[in-house]
Design a protein around this motif. Structure first.
Motif, PDB file in Angstrom:
ATOM      1  N   GLU A  46       8.911 -23.633  47.783  1.00 26.99           N
ATOM      2  CA  GLU A  46       7.540 -23.586  47.273  1.00 26.99           C
ATOM      3  C   GLU A  46       7.365 -24.497  46.057  1.00 26.99           C
ATOM      4  O   GLU A  46       6.365 -25.210  45.936  1.00 26.99           O
ATOM      5  CB  GLU A  46       7.154 -22.156  46.909  1.00 26.99           C
ATOM      6  CG  GLU A  46       6.909 -21.257  48.100  1.00 26.99           C
ATOM      7  CD  GLU A  46       5.669 -21.648  48.898  1.00 26.99           C
ATOM      8  OE1 GLU A  46       4.794 -22.358  48.351  1.00 26.99           O
ATOM      9  OE2 GLU A  46       5.581 -21.252  50.066  1.00 26.99           O
ATOM     10  N   GLY A  47       8.330 -24.470  45.150  1.00 32.09           N
ATOM     11  CA  GLY A  47       8.196 -25.251  43.931  1.00 32.09           C
ATOM     12  C   GLY A  47       8.082 -26.734  44.197  1.00 32.09           C
ATOM     13  O   GLY A  47       7.231 -27.417  43.600  1.00 32.09           O
ATOM     14  N   PHE A  48       8.913 -27.257  45.093  1.00 27.07           N
ATOM     15  CA  PHE A  48       8.861 -28.687  45.378  1.00 27.07           C
ATOM     16  C   PHE A  48       7.583 -29.046  46.109  1.00 27.07           C
ATOM     17  O   PHE A  48       6.997 -30.116  45.888  1.00 27.07           O
ATOM     18  CB  PHE A  48      10.079 -29.118  46.196  1.00 27.07           C
ATOM     19  CG  PHE A  48      10.237 -30.615  46.286  1.00 27.07           C
ATOM     20  CD1 PHE A  48      10.664 -31.334  45.189  1.00 27.07           C
ATOM     21  CD2 PHE A  48       9.956 -31.283  47.464  1.00 27.07           C
ATOM     22  CE1 PHE A  48      10.814 -32.719  45.258  1.00 27.07           C
ATOM     23  CE2 PHE A  48      10.107 -32.653  47.541  1.00 27.07           C
ATOM     24  CZ  PHE A  48      10.528 -33.376  46.437  1.00 27.07           C
ATOM     25  N   SER A  49       7.120 -28.159  46.992  1.00 28.29           N
ATOM     26  CA  SER A  49       5.864 -28.412  47.690  1.00 28.29           C
ATOM     27  C   SER A  49       4.720 -28.542  46.690  1.00 28.29           C
ATOM     28  O   SER A  49       3.895 -29.456  46.772  1.00 28.29           O
ATOM     29  CB  SER A  49       5.575 -27.284  48.692  1.00 28.29           C
ATOM     30  OG  SER A  49       4.428 -27.568  49.464  1.00 28.29           O
ATOM     31  N   GLN A  50       4.685 -27.652  45.728  1.00 29.47           N
ATOM     32  CA  GLN A  50       3.606 -27.683  44.731  1.00 29.47           C
ATOM     33  C   GLN A  50       3.682 -28.939  43.868  1.00 29.47           C
ATOM     34  O   GLN A  50       2.659 -29.578  43.576  1.00 29.47           O
ATOM     35  CB  GLN A  50       3.674 -26.436  43.842  1.00 29.47           C
ATOM     36  CG  GLN A  50       3.340 -25.141  44.559  1.00 29.47           C
ATOM     37  CD  GLN A  50       1.855 -24.995  44.872  1.00 29.47           C
ATOM     38  OE1 GLN A  50       1.033 -25.811  44.474  1.00 29.47           O
ATOM     39  NE2 GLN A  50       1.513 -23.938  45.610  1.00 29.47           N
TER      40      GLN A  50
END
Length: 310
Positions: free
Chosen positions: A107-111
């Protein structure tokens, strides 16, 4: 353990993933010559550009011009990365027949990379994939951060498998699993492959290693022993991700070729031609030539033959 493949396909990502993080603009003529040299060396899949935001990735701003001027060799595919419908339309206008989509396992990298959740990224890509399939394009999918994320830490292999399956559901024929930070080790790679292979055939899985911790070759060998027969690489070990702090270059095509040919795997690629190309592009970029196998090949040739023109 699956049977080790005897024929291996390399997907050359140097012109895109390799150059996208260069701090100074790379002239279009240099990019075109790099791609032509790689094709002449026997690479049959060369990811040449990306139709992404020029503000976020300025090095790819000339991808439209590149594809319009690029000579297309028979039997060679020149895919591009596309993030959205606008990028896909630009790719279609440039005459592409193959594109790649990308998502993150974390999730963090996607954001941080595309400013949305993993679930929303799949929603965004659905019309892109449908339009590409309707236009007759082949589709490849990338899943980044398969082992660790710079923002979330360790990544569950089940999350990787879920995102890989979702890309396959969108119509991606092949799914490339990327160790974006270059932090993976052989055991973690095996765990990821085993998780994804429970959902997708190994024939549809490719591996994409960065060499930050010097484990790219070891991870390739582990993947071969898991039956994987497609690997991404970059000439001269070029690369790094603008959205993954600390990530270094891709595993070098030259180093992979030394491993694969030493194991008796067929690739159809000329290692010396790739080494010459690696030294050439490194000189054009003003950086040391980083591929160890390439340097060794050129040094051995210099001891026994006339100097090689770069």
């Amino acid at each position: 353990m699956a049977a080790r493949p005897t024929r291996v396909r390399l997907v050359e990502t140097g012109p895109r993933d390799g150059l996208q993080n260069e701090p100074m603009p790379v002239p279009l003529a240099v990019k075109l010559e790099l791609i032509e040299r790689l094709a002449a060396a026997g690479l049959t899949t060369i990811e040449a550009g990306a139709f992404v935001s020029p503000k976020r990735v300025p090095q790819m701003a000339d991808s439209g011009a590149l594809y319009r001027e690029l000579p297309r060799r028979a039997g060679v595919s020149y895919p591009a990365l596309v993030p959205n419908l606008a990028g896909l339309e630009a790719a279609l206008e440039a005459g592409l027949d193959s594109v790649a989509l990308f998502v993150s396992a974390s999730e963090g990298f996607s954001q941080h990379n595309i400013a949305c959740s993993r679930a929303d990224s799949l929603v965004r890509l659905a019309p892109v994939a449908a339009r590409a399939r309707a236009a007759g394009l082949s589709l490849r999918g990338y899943v980044s951060c398969i082992v660790a994320c710079p923002y979330d830490g360790a990544v569950d292999p089940a999350a990787v498998a879920e995102m890989a399956l979702r890309l396959a559901d969108l119509g991606c024929d092949e799914i490339s699993l990327g160790d974006t930070l270059g932090i993976a080790t052989a055991d973690s790679v095996r765990r990821v492959i085993e998780a994804v292979a429970r959902r997708l055939p190994r024939e549809r899985i490719a591996m994409h290693f960065h060499d930050t911790y010097g484990q790219g070759i070891a991870n390739t060998l582990a993947s071969l022993e898991e039956g994987i027969a497609t690997f991404d690489s970059a000439v001269a070990g070029l690369g790094g991700c603008p959205f993954a702090p600390g990530a270094s270059g891709n595993v070098a095509t030259e180093d992979l070729l030394h491993l694969l040919h030493g194991l008796g795997c067929e690739t159809g690629i000329d290692p010396m031609a790739v080494a010459v190309t690696g030294a050439w592009i490194s000189a054009r970029l003003g950086r040391p030539y980083a591929a160890r196998a390439g340097r060794a090949l050129l040094a051995a040739a210099a001891r026994t033959e006339a100097p090689i023109a770069l």
